[in-house]
Design a protein around this motif. Structure first.
Motif, PDB file in Angstrom:
ATOM      1  N   PRO A 270     -39.296 -40.286 -35.146  1.00 35.44           N
ATOM      2  CA  PRO A 270     -39.605 -38.971 -35.069  1.00 35.44           C
ATOM      3  C   PRO A 270     -39.656 -39.620 -36.588  1.00 35.44           C
ATOM      4  O   PRO A 270     -39.747 -39.929 -37.315  1.00 35.44           O
ATOM      5  CB  PRO A 270     -37.767 -39.232 -34.985  1.00 35.44           C
ATOM      6  CG  PRO A 270     -36.958 -41.191 -34.568  1.00 35.44           C
ATOM      7  CD  PRO A 270     -38.059 -41.630 -34.110  1.00 35.44           C
ATOM      8  N   PRO A 271     -39.509 -37.444 -36.914  1.00 32.51           N
ATOM      9  CA  PRO A 271     -40.496 -37.659 -38.374  1.00 32.51           C
ATOM     10  C   PRO A 271     -39.698 -37.982 -40.049  1.00 32.51           C
ATOM     11  O   PRO A 271     -37.790 -38.046 -39.831  1.00 32.51           O
ATOM     12  CB  PRO A 271     -40.688 -35.872 -38.545  1.00 32.51           C
ATOM     13  CG  PRO A 271     -39.424 -35.735 -37.585  1.00 32.51           C
ATOM     14  CD  PRO A 271     -39.898 -36.302 -36.445  1.00 32.51           C
ATOM     15  N   GLY A 272     -40.574 -39.012 -40.480  1.00 35.86           N
ATOM     16  CA  GLY A 272     -39.229 -39.146 -41.639  1.00 35.86           C
ATOM     17  C   GLY A 272     -38.663 -40.785 -41.623  1.00 35.86           C
ATOM     18  O   GLY A 272     -38.066 -41.381 -42.076  1.00 35.86           O
ATOM     19  N   VAL A 273     -38.968 -41.063 -40.196  1.00 34.18           N
ATOM     20  CA  VAL A 273     -37.976 -42.558 -39.851  1.00 34.18           C
ATOM     21  C   VAL A 273     -38.633 -43.328 -40.827  1.00 34.18           C
ATOM     22  O   VAL A 273     -38.035 -43.998 -41.285  1.00 34.18           O
ATOM     23  CB  VAL A 273     -37.687 -42.518 -38.831  1.00 34.18           C
ATOM     24  CG1 VAL A 273     -37.416 -43.350 -38.561  1.00 34.18           C
ATOM     25  CG2 VAL A 273     -36.546 -41.473 -38.197  1.00 34.18           C
ATOM     26  N   LEU A 274     -39.964 -44.002 -40.273  1.00 33.31           N
ATOM     27  CA  LEU A 274     -40.378 -44.993 -40.615  1.00 33.31           C
ATOM     28  C   LEU A 274     -41.603 -44.752 -42.026  1.00 33.31           C
ATOM     29  O   LEU A 274     -41.956 -44.152 -42.273  1.00 33.31           O
ATOM     30  CB  LEU A 274     -41.950 -45.162 -39.651  1.00 33.31           C
ATOM     31  CG  LEU A 274     -42.301 -46.567 -38.745  1.00 33.31           C
ATOM     32  CD1 LEU A 274     -41.277 -47.350 -38.731  1.00 33.31           C
ATOM     33  CD2 LEU A 274     -43.455 -46.609 -38.540  1.00 33.31           C
ATOM     34  N   VAL A 275     -41.030 -46.722 -42.860  1.00 34.94           N
ATOM     35  CA  VAL A 275     -41.581 -46.217 -44.257  1.00 34.94           C
ATOM     36  C   VAL A 275     -41.895 -47.879 -43.796  1.00 34.94           C
ATOM     37  O   VAL A 275     -41.675 -48.467 -43.081  1.00 34.94           O
ATOM     38  CB  VAL A 275     -40.653 -46.006 -45.116  1.00 34.94           C
ATOM     39  CG1 VAL A 275     -39.631 -45.597 -45.286  1.00 34.94           C
ATOM     40  CG2 VAL A 275     -39.237 -47.016 -44.553  1.00 34.94           C
ATOM     41  N   ASP A 276     -42.746 -48.469 -45.399  1.00 29.97           N
ATOM     42  CA  ASP A 276     -43.120 -49.557 -45.361  1.00 29.97           C
ATOM     43  C   ASP A 276     -42.401 -50.491 -45.844  1.00 29.97           C
ATOM     44  O   ASP A 276     -40.836 -50.321 -46.699  1.00 29.97           O
ATOM     45  CB  ASP A 276     -44.378 -49.231 -46.418  1.00 29.97           C
ATOM     46  CG  ASP A 276     -45.312 -50.659 -46.441  1.00 29.97           C
ATOM     47  OD1 ASP A 276     -44.690 -51.997 -47.055  1.00 29.97           O
ATOM     48  OD2 ASP A 276     -46.494 -51.321 -45.577  1.00 29.97           O
ATOM     49  N   THR A 277     -42.310 -51.728 -45.988  1.00 24.59           N
ATOM     50  CA  THR A 277     -40.947 -52.590 -45.980  1.00 24.59           C
ATOM     51  C   THR A 277     -40.867 -52.408 -47.485  1.00 24.59           C
ATOM     52  O   THR A 277     -39.819 -52.931 -47.508  1.00 24.59           O
ATOM     53  CB  THR A 277     -41.142 -54.092 -45.421  1.00 24.59           C
ATOM     54  OG1 THR A 277     -42.187 -53.984 -43.880  1.00 24.59           O
ATOM     55  CG2 THR A 277     -40.065 -54.698 -45.353  1.00 24.59           C
ATOM     56  N   LYS A 278     -41.996 -52.678 -48.040  1.00 24.84           N
ATOM     57  CA  LYS A 278     -41.717 -52.306 -49.326  1.00 24.84           C
ATOM     58  C   LYS A 278     -41.244 -50.923 -50.161  1.00 24.84           C
ATOM     59  O   LYS A 278     -40.349 -51.251 -51.326  1.00 24.84           O
ATOM     60  CB  LYS A 278     -43.098 -52.488 -50.110  1.00 24.84           C
ATOM     61  CG  LYS A 278     -43.860 -53.441 -49.905  1.00 24.84           C
ATOM     62  CD  LYS A 278     -45.089 -54.040 -50.851  1.00 24.84           C
ATOM     63  CE  LYS A 278     -45.616 -55.235 -50.564  1.00 24.84           C
ATOM     64  NZ  LYS A 278     -46.415 -54.990 -48.637  1.00 24.84           N
ATOM     65  N   ASP A 279     -41.158 -49.849 -48.849  1.00 22.53           N
ATOM     66  CA  ASP A 279     -40.616 -49.181 -49.927  1.00 22.53           C
ATOM     67  C   ASP A 279     -39.704 -48.663 -49.321  1.00 22.53           C
ATOM     68  O   ASP A 279     -38.093 -47.794 -50.557  1.00 22.53           O
ATOM     69  CB  ASP A 279     -41.163 -47.826 -49.197  1.00 22.53           C
ATOM     70  CG  ASP A 279     -42.242 -47.671 -49.856  1.00 22.53           C
ATOM     71  OD1 ASP A 279     -42.887 -47.996 -50.642  1.00 22.53           O
ATOM     72  OD2 ASP A 279     -43.409 -46.711 -48.846  1.00 22.53           O
ATOM     73  N   LEU A 280     -38.632 -49.607 -48.654  1.00 21.01           N
ATOM     74  CA  LEU A 280     -37.639 -49.521 -47.525  1.00 21.01           C
ATOM     75  C   LEU A 280     -36.306 -50.044 -48.934  1.00 21.01           C
ATOM     76  O   LEU A 280     -35.164 -50.031 -49.105  1.00 21.01           O
ATOM     77  CB  LEU A 280     -37.671 -50.214 -46.513  1.00 21.01           C
ATOM     78  CG  LEU A 280     -35.829 -50.047 -46.189  1.00 21.01           C
ATOM     79  CD1 LEU A 280     -35.488 -48.912 -44.797  1.00 21.01           C
ATOM     80  CD2 LEU A 280     -36.168 -51.515 -44.821  1.00 21.01           C
ATOM     81  N   ALA A 281     -36.873 -51.134 -49.743  1.00 18.16           N
ATOM     82  CA  ALA A 281     -36.364 -51.997 -50.555  1.00 18.16           C
ATOM     83  C   ALA A 281     -35.528 -51.031 -51.726  1.00 18.16           C
ATOM     84  O   ALA A 281     -34.549 -51.032 -52.585  1.00 18.16           O
ATOM     85  CB  ALA A 281     -37.201 -52.707 -51.464  1.00 18.16           C
ATOM     86  N   ASP A 282     -35.773 -49.848 -51.845  1.00 15.33           N
ATOM     87  CA  ASP A 282     -35.828 -49.473 -52.986  1.00 15.33           C
ATOM     88  C   ASP A 282     -34.524 -47.767 -52.098  1.00 15.33           C
ATOM     89  O   ASP A 282     -34.148 -47.064 -53.657  1.00 15.33           O
ATOM     90  CB  ASP A 282     -37.219 -47.475 -53.198  1.00 15.33           C
ATOM     91  CG  ASP A 282     -38.515 -48.416 -54.033  1.00 15.33           C
ATOM     92  OD1 ASP A 282     -38.005 -50.132 -54.381  1.00 15.33           O
ATOM     93  OD2 ASP A 282     -39.258 -48.216 -53.838  1.00 15.33           O
ATOM     94  N   LEU A 283     -34.401 -48.527 -50.952  1.00 17.68           N
ATOM     95  CA  LEU A 283     -33.657 -47.347 -50.738  1.00 17.68           C
ATOM     96  C   LEU A 283     -32.015 -48.345 -50.663  1.00 17.68           C
ATOM     97  O   LEU A 283     -31.737 -48.924 -51.121  1.00 17.68           O
ATOM     98  CB  LEU A 283     -33.689 -46.937 -49.283  1.00 17.68           C
ATOM     99  CG  LEU A 283     -35.010 -46.028 -48.721  1.00 17.68           C
ATOM    100  CD1 LEU A 283     -35.118 -46.036 -47.195  1.00 17.68           C
ATOM    101  CD2 LEU A 283     -34.694 -44.182 -49.341  1.00 17.68           C
ATOM    102  N   PRO A 284     -30.930 -46.932 -50.596  1.00 15.65           N
ATOM    103  CA  PRO A 284     -29.934 -48.015 -51.066  1.00 15.65           C
ATOM    104  C   PRO A 284     -29.256 -48.978 -49.571  1.00 15.65           C
ATOM    105  O   PRO A 284     -29.635 -48.276 -48.420  1.00 15.65           O
ATOM    106  CB  PRO A 284     -28.475 -46.680 -50.832  1.00 15.65           C
ATOM    107  CG  PRO A 284     -29.476 -45.467 -50.904  1.00 15.65           C
ATOM    108  CD  PRO A 284     -30.879 -45.631 -51.048  1.00 15.65           C
TER     109      PRO A 284
END
Length: 561
Positions: free
Chosen positions: A286-300
Motif C-alpha cells: 500500500p502507498p506510503g506504508v514501507l520505509v527504511d529501518t533507519k527512518d522508522l526510528a523517527d516515528l513515534p
C-alpha cells in the motif's frame, strides 16, 4: 503395503520400459526434498532442498540431499524441476550446480527469481531457465511435463505431472486446498481430476499434515487476529515470520495501512525476498506504508511496525538478537508487542521459547501460536488428502515429504479410499513402476551430506559424535614421555581437563596407576606408541567413568625420548 527394509540390496539394472523413482532426501524427514526419476537411460530431478541442523548436529550449517548414487550420471539429467521457492526445496541447488553448471532449471517465475538471488550469493552464473506456469507443458528427453497450480504458504507453487512410456506420475509438491486464498489461486482440482481420468499410475503426495484430522484453516482466518493485535497495541509491533511467507507479510502490510502505521523489514533474507515478490507483483505494498529501518526510528512507537526473520528461534536471526538486546538498532521496550506468525518446526521448540522468554523479560507482549491463531499450515490435512485420492484415483501411491509417522498416516488414508498398492519408502529406497505396478526394487546409499563452513560432505557422523562428546563431557589430555632405552616413564603423566568440572589436581591419584600400566605393557613387549596410548586411554577412561560418572573425550600422547 510394502515397507523399506534395512537389508535391501542394490537394485538390478532398470528393465526396459520401466520407470525408476529414487528419493534422495525428504522421505522420513521434513526437509532436503529431492527425487530422481529414471526412464530410458535418462534422469529427471524434482526439487533440491536443504534440511536445517538440530541441536545434536553441532557446528553444521546445512544438510544436503545425497546425490552420490547419480554423481557419475549428472550428464544424463534432462532437467531439475523446482515445485516452489522454499529452502527445503531449492536451497541445495547451488551445491548441485557446482557439479554441473549447465543443468536446465524449471520452475515458476517467483521460484526461479528466489533461486537466482541465491545463485548470486554463491557467485554462480545463471544457468538455463525455463519459467513455467500452471497449464504449461514441456518435454525434456523422454519426460513430458505438465504443471498444475497448487496452493501453499508461498505463492506460485506447482504440482507436476510426469508422463513417460511407463505411465504417468503426479507429484503434488507441497500443497493444501485453501478455498479462499489471499491471492485467489486455488489448488486446481479440476486438473487433478482430468489427470485422474487419463490415468495416474503413481501419485507422490505431501504427507506433512496427514496425521491432522479435517481441513487446514484458510489463511484469511488469521486476518482478524492480526487486526486485533494492531488495534490493541499501544506501542511498536514486531512481526516475525518466514522470509518467504509473502501472504503473511501482505496481511501485515494491509493491517499497517488500515491502522496508519509504517513498516520496515529487518533481516537480509526478508528484505531480499520481499523485494523480489514486490517487483514481480506477488506482494502489493500500500502507498506510503514501507520505509527504511533507519527512518522508522523517527516515528513515534505507536506508528512503528517491524517485519523480521527469526520465527524459529535461529540464534543469528534478527529476532534472536533483538531478544538478547544486541541488535544494532532495534531495542525492545516495555509495552512492545511481538507477533510470532509461524508454526513451530519440530526440534525448534526450545529455541523459540528461549526467544519468547527473552522478549517477555524486557516487557514485551508476545503473541504466538500457543495463545492465538497467528499461523495456519501450508500443508493439506487428512480431509484434503482423502479428497485428492478420491478425485485422482491413482493406481499406486508413494507418500513423500514427512517423517515416517506422517507417511504411514498418509498411507492409511490412501488405503481407506480403496487404493491397494501403497509403497512406503525412505531416502535411498528405489521404487520401480513396471507394467503399472510400483514395487520396492532395492536401495542405494543415501546418507546426510553436511555443510560445515566452506566444506561440503567432509564431516561424518563420527565427527559429530566427537563434537557431541566434547560439548557434553569435555576432554582430557594425557602426555607421557617414555625413555626409549630403559623403557621406563621418564616424565609425566601430565593431565589437563577442559569443558568439565574436573580440575588438574583431581588426577593426582590416577597418575601412578597409569605409570604402572605402561610399565606392565612395555614389559610384555608392547612398545608401539599407538598401543601405549590405548593403554593410557583405557586406564584413565575407566577411572573417570567409575569415579566421576563422566565419559569425556580422552586424548593420550605418548612421546618416545
Amino acid at each position: 503395503m510394502s515397507h523399506p527394509h534395512p537389508e535391501l540390496s542394490a537394485p538390478e539394472p532398470l528393465p526396459e520400459g520401466a520407470l525408476r523413482v529414487t528419493p534422495l532426501g525428504g522421505l522420513g524427514e521434513v526437509g532436503r526434498n529431492m527425487t530422481a526419476f529414471e526412464y530410458d537411460g535418462r534422469l529427471l530431478l524434482v526439487d533440491c532442498g536443504v534440511l536445517f541442523p538440530e541441536d545434536h548436529q553441532p557446528g553444521i550449517d546445512l544438510i544436503l540431499p545425497d546425490w552420490s548414487s547419480i554423481r557419475d550420471r549428472l550428464d544424463q539429467i534432462e532437467a531439475l524441476v523446482l515445485t516452489h521457492g522454499h529452502e527445503d526445496h531449492i536451497g541445495a541447488t547451488p551445491y548441485l550446480l557446482r557439479e554441473r553448471g549447465d543443468l536446465p532449471l524449471v520452475g515458476s517465475k517467483l521460484t526461479l527469481a528466489l533461486l537466482d538471488s541465491k545463485l548470486r550469493e554463491h557467485r554462480l552464473k545463471e544457468t538455463v531457465h525455463h519459467v513455467v506456469k500452471e497449464g504449461d507443458r514441456l518435454t525434456f528427453g523422454p519426460f513430458e511435463l505438465e504443471f498444475v497450480a497448487v496452493n501453499h504458504s508461498i505463492p506460485d507453487a506447482l504440482a507436476v505431472a510426469i508422463r513417460t512410456g511407463a505411465g504417468m506420475v503426479l507429484h503434488t509438491g507441497d500443497f493444501k486446498m485453501d478455498q479462499l486464498p489471499l491471492d485467489g489461486r486455488i489448488t486446481d482440482l479440476r486438473a487433478f481430476a482430468r489427470l485422474g481420468e487419463e490415468g495416474v499410475d503413481l501419485f507422490l503426495t505431501d504427507s506433512t499434515n496427514a496425521e491432522t484430522p479435517g481441513f487446514t484453516p484458510a489463511e484469511k482466518k488469521i486476518t482478524p487476529v492480526i487486526d486485533q493485535v494492531f488495534r490493541e497495541s499501544q506501542q511498536r509491533i514486531i512481526v516475525a515470520c518466514f522470509a518467504s511467507h509473502v501472504h503473511r507479510v501482505q496481511q501485515v502490510l494491509d493491517a499497517a495501512y488500515e491502522h496508519e502505521r509504517q513498516v520496515a523489514y529487518v533481516g537480509r533474507s526478508m528484505v531480499r525476498n520481499m523485494g523480489i515478490a514486490r517487483d514481480l507483483g506477488y506482494l502489493k505494498v500500500p502507498p506510503g506504508v514501507l520505509v527504511d529501518t533507519k527512518d522508522l526510528a523517527d516515528l513515534p512507537p505507536e506508528r512503528q511496525v517491524l517485519i523480521s526473520t527469526g520465527s524459529q528461534g535461529e540464534p543469528m536471526s534478527a529476532l534472536s538478537r533483538i531478544a538478547q538486546r544486541n541488535h544494532n538498532f532495534v531495542h525492545i521496550e516495555e509495552g512492545d508487542t511481538v507477533l510470532l506468525a509461524s508454526s513451530l518446526i519440530p526440534g525448534n521448540e526450545n529455541a523459540v521459547y528461549r526467544v519468547i522468554n527473552g522478549l517477555a523479560r524486557w516487557g514485551a507482549k508476545v503473541v504466538h501460536k500457543g495463545n492465538a491463531l497467528v499461523h495456519v499450515s501450508g500443508h493439506a490435512s487428512a480431509g484434503e488428502l482423502l479428497y485428492c485420492y478420491n478425485i485422482v484415483k491413482p493406481r499406486n501411491v508413494l507418500p513423500v515429504h514427512g517423517e515416517i509417522r506422517h507417511m504411514l498416516a498418509n498411507a492409511d488414508l490412501a488405503r481407506a479410499t480403496g487404493i491397494e498398492n501403497v509403497v512406503i519408502a525412505e531416502d535411498g529406497v528405489v521404487v520401480d513402476l513396471i507394467d503399472g505396478v510400483a514395487r520396492v526394487a532395492g536401495k542405494v546409499d543415501c546418507g546426510y551430506v553436511f555443510v560445515d563452513g566452506s566444506s561440503v560432505g567432509d564431516v561424518t557422523e563420527s565427527d559429530l559424535k566427537d563434537r557431541r562428546i566434547l560439548g557434553e563431557e569435555g576432554f582430557i589430555s594425557v602426555i607421557v614421555v617414555v625413555d626409549s632405552v630403559s623403557g621406563k616413564v621418564a616424565a609425566g603423566p601430565e593431565i589437563h581437563a577442559r569443558g568439565n568440572a574436573l580440575d588438574d589436581a583431581t588426577f593426582d591419584e590416577i597418575k601412578q596407576p597409569i605409570i604402572d600400566a605402561l610399565d606392565r605393557a612395555i614389559a610384555e613387549g608392547n612398545t608401539d606408541a599407538h598401543q601405549l596410548q590405548q593403554t593410557v586411554r583405557r586406564v584413565i577412561g575407566r577411572w573417570v567413568s567409575n569415579t566421576h560418572r563422566r565419559r569425556p573425550m580422552i586424548i593420550p600422547v605418548v612421546i618416545e625420548a
